[in-house]
Design a protein around this motif. Structure first.
Motif, mmCIF file in Angstrom:
data_model
loop_
_atom_site.group_PDB
_atom_site.id
_atom_site.type_symbol
_atom_site.label_atom_id
_atom_site.label_comp_id
_atom_site.label_asym_id
_atom_site.label_seq_id
_atom_site.Cartn_x
_atom_site.Cartn_y
_atom_site.Cartn_z
ATOM 1 N N VAL A 79 51.008 91.569 61.971
ATOM 2 C CA VAL A 79 52.211 91.427 62.804
ATOM 3 C C VAL A 79 53.406 92.070 62.104
ATOM 4 O O VAL A 79 54.198 92.784 62.735
ATOM 5 N N MET A 80 53.535 91.833 60.803
ATOM 6 C CA MET A 80 54.669 92.410 60.065
ATOM 7 C C MET A 80 54.612 93.923 60.053
ATOM 8 O O MET A 80 55.618 94.599 60.300
ATOM 9 N N TYR A 81 53.431 94.481 59.755
ATOM 10 C CA TYR A 81 53.286 95.939 59.739
ATOM 11 C C TYR A 81 53.636 96.546 61.098
ATOM 12 O O TYR A 81 54.357 97.542 61.189
ATOM 13 N N THR A 82 53.109 95.941 62.160
ATOM 14 C CA THR A 82 53.252 96.506 63.501
ATOM 15 C C THR A 82 54.667 96.337 64.039
ATOM 16 O O THR A 82 55.282 97.299 64.529
ATOM 17 N N ALA A 83 55.200 95.112 63.959
ATOM 18 C CA ALA A 83 56.515 94.838 64.538
ATOM 19 C C ALA A 83 57.616 95.644 63.852
ATOM 20 O O ALA A 83 58.547 96.119 64.514
ATOM 21 N N PHE A 84 57.510 95.822 62.546
ATOM 22 C CA PHE A 84 58.554 96.562 61.830
ATOM 23 C C PHE A 84 58.664 97.999 62.330
ATOM 24 O O PHE A 84 59.751 98.487 62.661
ATOM 25 N N MET A 85 57.515 98.700 62.406
ATOM 26 C CA MET A 85 57.564 100.100 62.796
ATOM 27 C C MET A 85 57.955 100.273 64.255
ATOM 28 O O MET A 85 58.679 101.206 64.613
ATOM 29 N N VAL A 86 57.482 99.367 65.122
ATOM 30 C CA VAL A 86 57.882 99.453 66.529
ATOM 31 C C VAL A 86 59.384 99.198 66.660
ATOM 32 O O VAL A 86 60.085 99.875 67.428
ATOM 33 N N ALA A 87 59.905 98.232 65.906
ATOM 34 C CA ALA A 87 61.318 97.863 66.011
ATOM 35 C C ALA A 87 62.237 99.019 65.622
ATOM 36 O O ALA A 87 63.244 99.268 66.298
ATOM 37 N N ILE A 88 61.900 99.745 64.545
ATOM 38 C CA ILE A 88 62.817 100.805 64.103
ATOM 39 C C ILE A 88 62.749 102.027 65.004
ATOM 40 O O ILE A 88 63.567 102.944 64.865
ATOM 41 N N THR A 89 61.768 102.070 65.933
ATOM 42 C CA THR A 89 61.785 103.127 66.939
ATOM 43 C C THR A 89 62.608 102.721 68.158
ATOM 44 O O THR A 89 62.850 103.555 69.038
ATOM 45 N N LEU A 90 63.019 101.454 68.233
ATOM 46 C CA LEU A 90 63.781 100.956 69.373
ATOM 47 C C LEU A 90 65.252 100.719 69.077
ATOM 48 O O LEU A 90 66.087 100.767 69.984
ATOM 49 N N THR A 91 65.578 100.419 67.815
ATOM 50 C CA THR A 91 66.960 100.122 67.472
ATOM 51 C C THR A 91 67.275 100.692 66.097
ATOM 52 O O THR A 91 66.424 101.366 65.488
ATOM 53 N N THR A 92 68.462 100.436 65.593
ATOM 54 C CA THR A 92 68.868 101.005 64.315
ATOM 55 C C THR A 92 68.129 100.334 63.165
ATOM 56 O O THR A 92 67.735 99.164 63.235
ATOM 57 N N VAL A 93 67.945 101.078 62.088
ATOM 58 C CA VAL A 93 67.283 100.550 60.897
ATOM 59 C C VAL A 93 68.081 99.391 60.320
ATOM 60 O O VAL A 93 67.519 98.391 59.867
ATOM 61 N N ALA A 94 69.420 99.506 60.338
ATOM 62 C CA ALA A 94 70.262 98.444 59.789
ATOM 63 C C ALA A 94 70.037 97.125 60.522
ATOM 64 O O ALA A 94 69.921 96.064 59.902
ATOM 65 N N ALA A 95 69.955 97.179 61.864
ATOM 66 C CA ALA A 95 69.738 95.959 62.643
ATOM 67 C C ALA A 95 68.388 95.329 62.319
ATOM 68 O O ALA A 95 68.262 94.103 62.218
ATOM 69 N N VAL A 96 67.367 96.152 62.121
ATOM 70 C CA VAL A 96 66.031 95.643 61.785
ATOM 71 C C VAL A 96 66.045 94.987 60.409
ATOM 72 O O VAL A 96 65.514 93.885 60.217
ATOM 73 N N PHE A 255 69.462 99.355 50.215
ATOM 74 C CA PHE A 255 68.872 100.682 50.044
ATOM 75 C C PHE A 255 68.527 101.307 51.395
ATOM 76 O O PHE A 255 68.800 102.485 51.642
ATOM 77 N N GLY A 256 67.917 100.502 52.297
ATOM 78 C CA GLY A 256 67.479 101.029 53.588
ATOM 79 C C GLY A 256 68.632 101.526 54.442
ATOM 80 O O GLY A 256 68.553 102.599 55.054
ATOM 81 N N VAL A 257 69.718 100.741 54.490
ATOM 82 C CA VAL A 257 70.898 101.155 55.263
ATOM 83 C C VAL A 257 71.508 102.412 54.660
ATOM 84 O O VAL A 257 71.909 103.341 55.381
ATOM 85 N N ALA A 258 71.563 102.470 53.333
ATOM 86 C CA ALA A 258 72.135 103.645 52.664
ATOM 87 C C ALA A 258 71.294 104.889 52.924
ATOM 88 O O ALA A 258 71.842 105.978 53.176
ATOM 89 N N TRP A 259 69.952 104.746 52.884
ATOM 90 C CA TRP A 259 69.081 105.900 53.122
ATOM 91 C C TRP A 259 69.322 106.518 54.502
ATOM 92 O O TRP A 259 69.491 107.733 54.623
ATOM 93 N N VAL A 260 69.312 105.691 55.553
ATOM 94 C CA VAL A 260 69.457 106.251 56.905
ATOM 95 C C VAL A 260 70.880 106.722 57.159
ATOM 96 O O VAL A 260 71.118 107.624 57.967
ATOM 97 N N TRP A 261 71.854 106.120 56.485
ATOM 98 C CA TRP A 261 73.236 106.564 56.616
ATOM 99 C C TRP A 261 73.403 107.959 56.020
ATOM 100 O O TRP A 261 73.984 108.857 56.628
#
Length: 308
Positions: A79-96, A255-261
Motif C-alpha cells: 500500500v505504501m509503495y503504490t499509494a505514494f507513487m500514485v499520489a505524486i502523479t496527482l498532486t504536488t510532492v510537497a503536499a504528499v 530534502f524532497g521539497v527542496a529537490w522538486v523546487w
C-alpha cells in the motif's frame, strides 16, 4: 558502528528516499500505475538479490512457511509503495510529503489503542497540532477540487499503512520478548510488499508505454531510492533509538521539497507550507522532548547506580 556514523548513514537514507518526486517529474510518457509498476518491480528484483545474499537459501524457505503477520506487513508495504507513487502523479510532492509526515504520530496513536501504550501529554499535543496542519492543507485542496484533493487523499494511505505496519512490528517484538523466544524476521515483508505492488499495478498499467529513458529512471528509483535505503534503515534501527530515527526521517520532507523546487520548478503553495510547518514543528517538538526525557532517565539511572 559508532553513533556518529549511524546518524550520517540515516541522513543518507533520507536523502535517497527524497529523490522520488524530482525524478518522477522528469518522466516522459509513463502514467501513474505504470510508474508504480516499474519502480516496484525493480525494487523487488533488487531486494530479492540483496536479501538472497544476506540470508541465503533460508530466505525462500522462510517465505514458504511465513506466518500471517509477515504477509500482513507485506500488504502494508505494498500500500505504501503504490499509494505514494500514485499520489505524486496527482498532486504536488510537497503536499504528499507533508501528509506522510504524520506517520510517527499515527503510529503512536495506533499503539495507544491497539497495544495499550500510554502516550505522554506532549504526544497528544503534537497529534492535535499536526491534525490542524493537515486539516488546513486538506481544506485548501478541497476548495481547489479536482485531482489535487484526490492526490492528498491517496497520500493519506501511506502514513495509515505505515502506522499499521509499525504497530504490527511492535506487537511481534513485544510478543517475542514476553514469550522469551526469537522474534519473526520481518525483513522479507519488504520484498513481499514490492512483489504485491508490482503484480497489482501491472494490469492497471497495461499497455505499457514507458520509454527507455523512463524505465532507466524508474530502475534507479527501485534500486537506489527504495531497496538500498530500506535495507540500510533496518540495519540502523539496531543502533539508533526510535525517537531519533523518527526525527531524522523528517529530513525526507525538507530534502524532497527542496529537490522538486530546485530540480523541477515545483513551488509549494502557501497552504502546504503553513500546514507543513505545523506538522513538522509538532513532530520536531515531540521527538526532541522524547530524546531529552530519555537522556534524563539515563542520567538518573546512572546517578542511582554510582550513588554510595
Amino acid at each position: 558502528m559508532t553513533h556518529r556514523r549511524a546518524v550520517a548513514l540515516m541522513i543518507l537514507v533520507t536523502l535517497l528516499w527524497s529523490v522520488a518526486g524530482v525524478v518522477t517529474r522528469h518522466l516522459e510518457s509513463a502514467a501513474s500505475f505504470e510508474v508504480t509498476f516499474w519502480r516496484s518491480a525493480f525494487n523487488a528484483l533488487a531486494l530479492a538479490i540483496g536479501l538472497g545474499c544476506l540470508c541465503g537459501p533460508r530466505l525462500w524457505t522462510e517465505l514458504r512457511s511465513a506466518p500471517a503477520v509477515l504477509w500482513w506487513s507485506g500488504l502494508c508495504w505494498a500500500v505504501m509503495y503504490t499509494a505514494f507513487m500514485v499520489a505524486i502523479t496527482l498532486t504536488t510532492v510537497a503536499a504528499v510529503l507533508v501528509t506522510m509526515a504524520i506517520g510517527p504520530l499515527l503510529t503512536a496513536l495506533f499503539a495507544r489503542f491497539f497495544l495499550h501504550h500510554r502516550l505522554p501529554t506532549r504526544t497528544w499535543s503534537a497529534i492535535a497540532v499536526a491534525g490542524i496542519g493537515i486539516g488546513w492543507m486538506f481544506g485548501h485542496k478541497a476548495m481547489e477540487g479536482g485531482a489535487e484533493l484526490g492526490g492528498v487523499l491517496v497520500a493519506l494511505a501511506v502514513p495509515i499503512a505505515g502506522a499499521i505496519n509499525w504497530t504490527l512490528l511492535q506487537h511481534v517484538g513485544s510478543s517475542a520478548r514476553d514469550a522469551d523466544s526469537e522474534a519473526v524476521d520481518m525483513l522479507p515483508a519488504v520484498l513481499i510488499g514490492a512483489v504485491i505492488s508490482a503484480l497489482v499495478t501491472l494490469p492497471l498499467a497495461w499497455p505499457l508505454q514507458a520509454s527507455a529513458r523512463d524505465i532507466s529512471l524508474l530502475a534507479f528509483l527501485g534500486v537506489f531510492q527504495l531497496a538500498i535505503p530500506c535495507l540500510l534503515a533496518v540495519r540502523l534501527a539496531r543502533v539508533l533509538p526510535a525517537p531519533e530515527i523518527a526525527l531524522l526521517c523528517l529530513l525526507e520532507v525538507l530534502f524532497g521539497v527542496a529537490w522538486v523546487w530546485l530540480g523541477a520548478g515545483e513551488v509549494p503553495t502557501r497552504a502546504t507550507l503553513f500546514g507543513g510547518l505545523l506538522v513538522l514543528g509538532a513532530l520536531i517538538a515531540n521527538e526532541a522532548l522524547a530524546l531529552v526525557a530519555g537522556r534524563g532517565r539515563s542520567v538518573e539511572l546512572l546517578a542511582r547506580d554510582i550513588r554510595p
